[in-house]
Design an enzyme around this catalytic site. Structure first.
Site, short mmCIF file in Angstrom:
data_model
loop_
_atom_site.label_atom_id
_atom_site.label_comp_id
_atom_site.label_asym_id
_atom_site.label_seq_id
_atom_site.Cartn_x
_atom_site.Cartn_y
_atom_site.Cartn_z
N LYS A 67 0.83 -1.23 0.00
CA LYS A 67 0.00 0.00 0.00
C LYS A 67 0.85 1.27 0.00
CE LYS A 67 -2.12 -1.07 3.90
NZ LYS A 67 -1.78 -2.47 4.15
N THR A 68 1.80 1.32 0.94
CA THR A 68 2.58 2.54 1.13
C THR A 68 3.41 2.87 -0.11
OG1 THR A 68 2.65 2.18 3.51
CG2 THR A 68 4.33 3.64 2.60
N GLU B 9 -3.61 6.15 1.45
CA GLU B 9 -3.51 4.74 1.82
C GLU B 9 -4.58 4.46 2.86
OE1 GLU B 9 -0.51 1.98 4.49
OE2 GLU B 9 0.37 3.54 3.26
#
Length: 464
Positions: A119-120, A163
């Site tokens: 995600k990051t 996110e």
């Protein structure tokens, strides 16, 4: 964008030093909200907040919320937290981070990145592409972008790249115009009762994307593929190395300095597009997929091939994602956030592919007893691409659970199932002593984990 909304409210963040809480509080401060918060210790995130004149309390105490009118609570905070107990006693409204995030971004066009892993980095890659355009999005990330030296930035446009963390289920409340689902894995089982519960929530999240938006789903992931069977309205695009992918990754090259690939785009009712020789300064197939997700969204909203390629090529990276920290006797030392078996395997696969001739030493600090108990076998199988594992004690992250098995036997399982040499260390001093005695020549040492291992790795130059 200064606002008068909620002018009389004092919004208190319990666990404000966590990376997600940190970013959200910074954005809310920038929007004009009156924000404060508390955490148990000082850290870099707290320092960033203080620079932005956000009031911080170190330690969790009842009196910290004397003037607070709204509470935002981190998913890491336990029910017996004195501030949380006091807030309930005072009948203050208490929101999870994900719920507050959903409120804050309810009026913007949102690109929401979710999934168990990646995600990051994916959020950061999107931010990197957008930074080359005149669109000035708000960014709310789960890691520090090297280009911003921060995890969040308040933009001037009505776009937001964020996110959404699935750890407590609140990600389904975040409204998305475009969404990315990187993968779904057995994670956060302390919150979800089963993989089935987790998958149901992802289906709900994908179904909430509006007709004028789109979801982007990686079909290299087995669990993502299963989800697609249960999504009735096909308002999504697929990406991956699977030839059926609408954003299809091919002609892959993985080198020490960069990865390179072509992207074939075949969408219903649209002209086929080929983006050749996309270069990213990142290792591993997982990062090629993350870059593809970012490119897919950017292409769909009309950003040119040239800008997409430039944004990816000039990406400055994210803190704690395979960052080189120092060299010692020709050995390179890296810091990485990998703390789940899938993440460990992906990082090691990428490093092994690029550094074929180098010995790989993994310094692993397990994070949370609940995760280790749930995935004990998977962890023991995840170090096959390493030569040596240096196993540190478990970072408990506030959990008061019993391990329930012999840690030395777990170490033996890693040796047997991953076929590696293994050494146990108790602290950073023993780690330094081991490195001083055993590490030299062209080797790669990677510190892995979500706890204090990053600090251990960064203090090593002083100890050796």
């Amino acid at each position: 964008m200064k606002i008068e909304l909620a002018k009389t409210e004092i919004i208190h963040f319990i666990g404000i030093g966590g990376i997600g809480m940190n970013g959200l509080s910074l954005i809310m401060k920038g929007m004009g909200f009156n924000v404060q918060g508390s955490d148990i210790i000082n850290n870099k995130n707290i320092d960033r907040l203080k620079k932005n004149k956000i009031k911080i309390f170190i330690g969790h105490k009842k009196k910290n919320i004397e003037k607070a009118t709204i509470i935002v609570v981190s998913s890491a905070i336990k029910k017996n937290n004195p501030e949380l107990i006091q807030a309930k006693k005072k009948q203050l409204p208490v929101y999870k981070r994900g719920e507050m995030l959903a409120h804050i971004v309810s009026l913007t066009k949102n690109i929401v990145v979710t999934g168990s892993h990646g995600k990051t980095t994916t959020t950061s890659l999107l931010a990197g592409i957008f930074s080359k355009t005149k669109l000035d999005p708000t960014i709310i990330n789960g890691g520090v972008l090297n280009s911003l030296k921060n995890s969040a930035k308040l933009g001037k446009s009505d776009w937001c790249i964020l996110e959404a963390d699935e750890s407590d289920g609140s990600f389904v409340q975040v409204p998305s115009t475009y969404s990315i689902v990187t993968n779904i894995d057995r994670e956060h089982m302390d919150y979800y009762n089963s993989m089935n519960d987790l998958k149901k929530l992802f289906i709900k999240f994908i179904n909430k994307v509006p007709s004028f938006g789109k979801s982007f789903i990686c079909i290299d992931d087995k669990n993502n593929n299963e989800l697609l069977k249960n999504i009735k309205i096909k308002n999504y695009y697929t990406y991956g190395t699977n030839p059926k992918s609408q954003f299809y990754i091919n002609n892959i090259k993985q080198l020490k300095e960069f990865s390179e690939f072509d992207l074939s785009i075949k969408l219903p009712g649209k002209k086929n597009i080929l983006i050749k020789k996309i270069k990213i300064p990142l290792l591993g197939m997982h990062n090629i997929r993350n870059s593809t997700a970012a490119a897919a969204v950017a292409s769909t909203i009309g950003i040119s091939k040239k800008i997409i390629k430039q944004g990816l090529k000039e990406f400055k990276g994210v803190e704690r994602r395979f960052n080189k920290i120092f060299t010692y006797r020709e050995t390179s030392f890296y810091d990485d956030y990998a703390h789940h078996p899938t993440e460990i395997k992906e990082v090691l696969n990428g490093v092994k592919t690029a550094y074929k001739d180098n010995e790989i030493i993994c310094v692993f600090q397990p994070h949370r007893i609940s995760r280790l108990k749930d995935l004990k076998k998977e962890f023991s199988l995840s170090f096959k691409k390493a030569d040596t594992v240096i196993l540190c004690p478990v970072y408990v992250a506030g959990e008061k659970l019993k391990l329930g098995f012999n840690y030395n036997n777990f170490a033996k399982d890693i040796m047997k199932n991953s076929r590696v040499k293994l050494f146990l260390v108790n602290d950073e001093y023993q780690l330094a002593k081991f490195i001083k005695s055993n590490i030299y020549g062209k080797k790669i040492v990677i510190g892995m984990g979500a706890g204090s291992i990053s600090s251990w790795m960064r203090v090593l130059p002083k100890l050796i």
